[in-house]
Design a protein around this motif. Structure first.
Motif, PDB file in Angstrom:
ATOM      1  N   CYS A 164       1.937   9.488  -6.535  1.00  0.00           N
ATOM      2  CA  CYS A 164       1.521   8.389  -5.665  1.00  0.00           C
ATOM      3  C   CYS A 164       2.536   7.256  -5.677  1.00  0.00           C
ATOM      4  N   ARG A 191      -3.404   9.681   1.571  1.00  0.00           N
ATOM      5  CA  ARG A 191      -4.851   9.756   1.815  1.00  0.00           C
ATOM      6  C   ARG A 191      -5.424  11.056   1.272  1.00  0.00           C
ATOM      7  N   HIS A 193      -4.488  12.752  -1.267  1.00  0.00           N
ATOM      8  CA  HIS A 193      -4.569  12.742  -2.731  1.00  0.00           C
ATOM      9  C   HIS A 193      -5.161  11.438  -3.258  1.00  0.00           C
ATOM     10  N   ARG A 194      -5.744  10.634  -2.358  1.00  0.00           N
ATOM     11  CA  ARG A 194      -6.491   9.419  -2.730  1.00  0.00           C
ATOM     12  C   ARG A 194      -5.634   8.448  -3.531  1.00  0.00           C
ATOM     13  N   CYS A 195      -4.418   8.250  -3.043  1.00  0.00           N
ATOM     14  CA  CYS A 195      -3.544   7.265  -3.683  1.00  0.00           C
ATOM     15  C   CYS A 195      -3.977   5.858  -3.275  1.00  0.00           C
TER      16      CYS A 195
END
Length: 204
Positions: A164, A191, A193-195
């Protein structure tokens, strides 16, 4: 008496002897006429009670179908392996010339070659060297591409925090370069990998 009868016989046969040539001539004419009037017969090879079949002989032969032209092989050897690039020699020459712009690109290309071979550690080392050289030469595109490659290596290793961080820095570089396509791609990775992205938005 005998002489009288012999003379009478000669007198009787004398006119008949004169008629013999005329009789022979008449017989010859009759025989000749019969031969000329008889129909001429020609021998045939057909047997009795056998039907003779006649086949039509074509006068025009059909046009031959054109065969496709053979495909000629291209020059060279299509199965020949691609030439191996000696990245080490090129990098050494760029370092001797202190050409940081070339070093950044060469290290990046060498790292991608190592990734293709599955050498992740060697690739990561070359990517960090590419970042250092690109930062000195202020080569923003090479810096951004090196960050993306480092982020992917970190993701494959299970280190999403480091991944990230590289994506966030690459996002800022693509924004400066106005590269909308690469910017969208980087944001999609973040998005997925929910960074954390909220704090990065303040940089713009």
């Amino acid at each position: 008496m005998i002489e009288d009868s012999g003379g009478a016989l000669v007198e009787f046969l004398a006119p008949l002897a004169l008629l013999v040539p005329f009789a022979l001539l008449i017989v010859a004419v009759i025989l000749l006429r019969r031969q000329t009037t008889r129909p001429q017969e020609f021998p045939t090879e057909t047997k009795p009670h056998e039907t003779q079949v006649f086949r039509a002989i074509p006068t025009d032969t059909p046009p031959s179908v054109a065969e496709p032209a053979p495909v000629l092989p291209k020059p060279g050897r299509p199965d020949a392996p691609e030439p191996v690039i000696d990245w080490a020699s090129r990098i050494a020459a760029a370092e001797t010339a202190a050409d940081h712009a070339a070093l950044g690109e060469l290290y990046l290309a060498s790292a991608r070659a190592e990734i293709a071979k599955g050498s992740a550690e060697q690739a990561a080392e070359h990517l960090r060297a590419s970042l250092r050289a690109a930062t000195k030469s202020k080569n923003l595109p090479v810096q951004a591409e090196a960050r993306l490659e480092l982020a992917e290596l970190a993701r494959l290793a299970g280190d999403l925090t480091t991944a990230c961080e590289h994506w966030q820095i690459a996002r800022g570089l693509f924004h400066k370069l106005s590269d909308a396509a690469r910017l969208d791609e980087t944001e999609r990775q973040m998005r997925t990998h929910r960074c954390p992205t909220d704090w990065v938005l303040t940089d713009f």
